[in-house]
Scaffold this active site. Structure first.
Site, short mmCIF file in Angstrom:
data_model
loop_
_atom_site.label_atom_id
_atom_site.label_comp_id
_atom_site.label_asym_id
_atom_site.label_seq_id
_atom_site.Cartn_x
_atom_site.Cartn_y
_atom_site.Cartn_z
N THR A 32 -2.70 -7.28 -5.68
CA THR A 32 -3.12 -6.16 -6.53
C THR A 32 -1.90 -5.27 -6.76
O THR A 32 -1.39 -4.66 -5.82
CB THR A 32 -4.24 -5.34 -5.86
OG1 THR A 32 -5.33 -6.21 -5.58
CG2 THR A 32 -4.71 -4.21 -6.77
N LYS A 53 -9.08 -4.95 -12.24
CA LYS A 53 -9.14 -4.85 -10.77
C LYS A 53 -9.04 -3.39 -10.31
O LYS A 53 -9.80 -2.95 -9.44
CB LYS A 53 -8.01 -5.68 -10.17
CG LYS A 53 -7.73 -5.48 -8.70
CD LYS A 53 -8.82 -6.01 -7.81
CE LYS A 53 -8.55 -5.65 -6.36
NZ LYS A 53 -9.65 -5.97 -5.47
N LEU A 108 0.72 -11.00 -2.04
CA LEU A 108 1.61 -10.09 -1.33
C LEU A 108 1.05 -8.68 -1.33
O LEU A 108 0.17 -8.34 -2.14
CB LEU A 108 2.99 -10.15 -2.01
CG LEU A 108 3.63 -11.55 -1.95
CD1 LEU A 108 4.75 -11.67 -2.98
CD2 LEU A 108 4.14 -11.85 -0.56
N PRO A 109 1.57 -7.81 -0.44
CA PRO A 109 0.96 -6.47 -0.31
C PRO A 109 1.02 -5.62 -1.59
O PRO A 109 0.00 -5.07 -2.01
CB PRO A 109 1.76 -5.82 0.81
CG PRO A 109 2.35 -6.95 1.59
CD PRO A 109 2.58 -8.05 0.60
#
Ligand code: NAD
Length: 295
Positions: free
Chosen positions: A96, A171, A65-66
């Site tokens: 992320t 990340k 998902l965004p």
């Protein structure tokens, strides 16, 4: 082969789910976009009317998902998936998001005996299509071992970074460095061209010299220097400026919380924010080159 539910079929999630179907898993998909769902159904995936229905009976649920608010909306609260999923269902979130958001979801999952992994990815849309993504996982070793055979169908390098949230920390460190490298590369190319150098020749020189880096090697930001990269198609497709700006915001917030100093990351964040504010949010992030006015 596993019964997998995949939620979030955008630029990344679409090809990732597609690779799970190709690997022979029984995949059920869900997205707010009907077109995105239809594309996966045409490849052999099943679908359902709601995320809950799609996840019913799944051995593993994966989300792509965004941002953090979308992940919380899908998993948490009375309407969230964690309220209904049975104990033992493996849950993997590859979006992320902030490490603390991932830890918050993991805590709710733990209370219900649901193994949860934060597993953000690196490798972009090209890596998602080719099934060569790098997965950076945070969670228990047991959940990691359970997830690995599934992630293998979508990625080449599968790392266990540590406990919950560690995948997200690694990340955001990586993407902060990437933003610094991309803006530095754009700046160096612009300076060379101002002096009359050919950007392709300068790129080749720097690639073979101590300035060599990933942006120069595989993602050159100067239009026309490299084929098949966003710079050679008006910066369309790829990894959006808006998403890079989001990730730099995550790095910045994390640095503030941890009293860490990130002067280069803060500068990169301001450059990308400025660039996004000038109407470039939906271009690939290598379009930061335009801030140095090459065209
Ligand atoms: P995207 O915007 O293309 O796709 C997101 C999808 O989620 C959309 O199809 C949207 O309809 C769907 N969605 C949103 N809310 C939903 C909900 N409540 N239920 C069901 N579906 C919902 O984004 P993307 O480029 O695929 O990126 C996804 C994540 O991966 C982001 O966190 C991004 O930072 C990260 N990422 C992206 C790239 C890249 O190159 N695009 C690379 C690495 C990591």
């Amino acid at each position: 082969m596993a019964k997998i539910t995949f939620i979030g079929l955008g630029n990344m999630g679409g090809p990732m789910a597609s690779n799970l179907v190709k690997a022979g898993h029984e995949v059920t998909v869900f997205d707010l976009s009907k077109d995105a769902v239809a594309a996966l159904v045409s490849e052999g995936a099943k679908t359902a009317d709601t995320a809950h229905e799609a996840a019913s009976g799944a051995e593993c649920v994966i989300t792509m998902l965004p941002a953090g608010q979308h992940v919380e909306a899908v998993y948490l609260g009375d309407d969230g998936l964690l309220a209904k999923l049975p104990a033992g269902t493996l849950v993997i979130d590859s979006s992320t998001i902030a490490p603390e958001t991932a830890r918050g979801v993991a805590e709710v999952a733990r209370a219900k005996d649901i193994p949860f992994l934060d597993a953000p990815v690196s490798g972009g849309v090209g890596g998602a299509k080719a099934g060569t993504l790098t997965f950076i996982c945070g969670g228990s070793g047991e959940a990691f071992n359970q997830a690995k055979p599934i992630l293998d169908a979508m990625g080449k390098n599968i790392f266990h970074a540590g406990d919950h949230g560690s995948g997200q920390v690694a990340k955001i460190c990586n993407n902060m460095l990437l933003a610094i490298l991309m803006s530095g590369t754009s700046e160096a190319l612009a300076l060379g061209v101002k002096n009359g150098l050919d950007p392709a020749v300068l790129s080749e020189i720097m690639k073979q010299s101590s300035g060599g880096n990933w942006a120069l090697n595989v993602y050159n930001p100067w239009p026309g220097v490299m084929e098949g990269v966003p710079a050679s198609r008006n910066y369309e497709g790829g990894f959006l400026v808006n998403l890079m700006t989001k990730d730099l915001g995550l790095a910045f917030d994390n640095a503030v919380k941890n009293q860490a100093s990130i002067p280069m990351g803060s500068l990169a964040r301001n450059l990308f924010q400025l660039h996004a504010g000038q109407g470039n949010g939906n271009l690939d992030f290598s379009s930061i080159q335009r801030l140095y006015k090459p065209e």
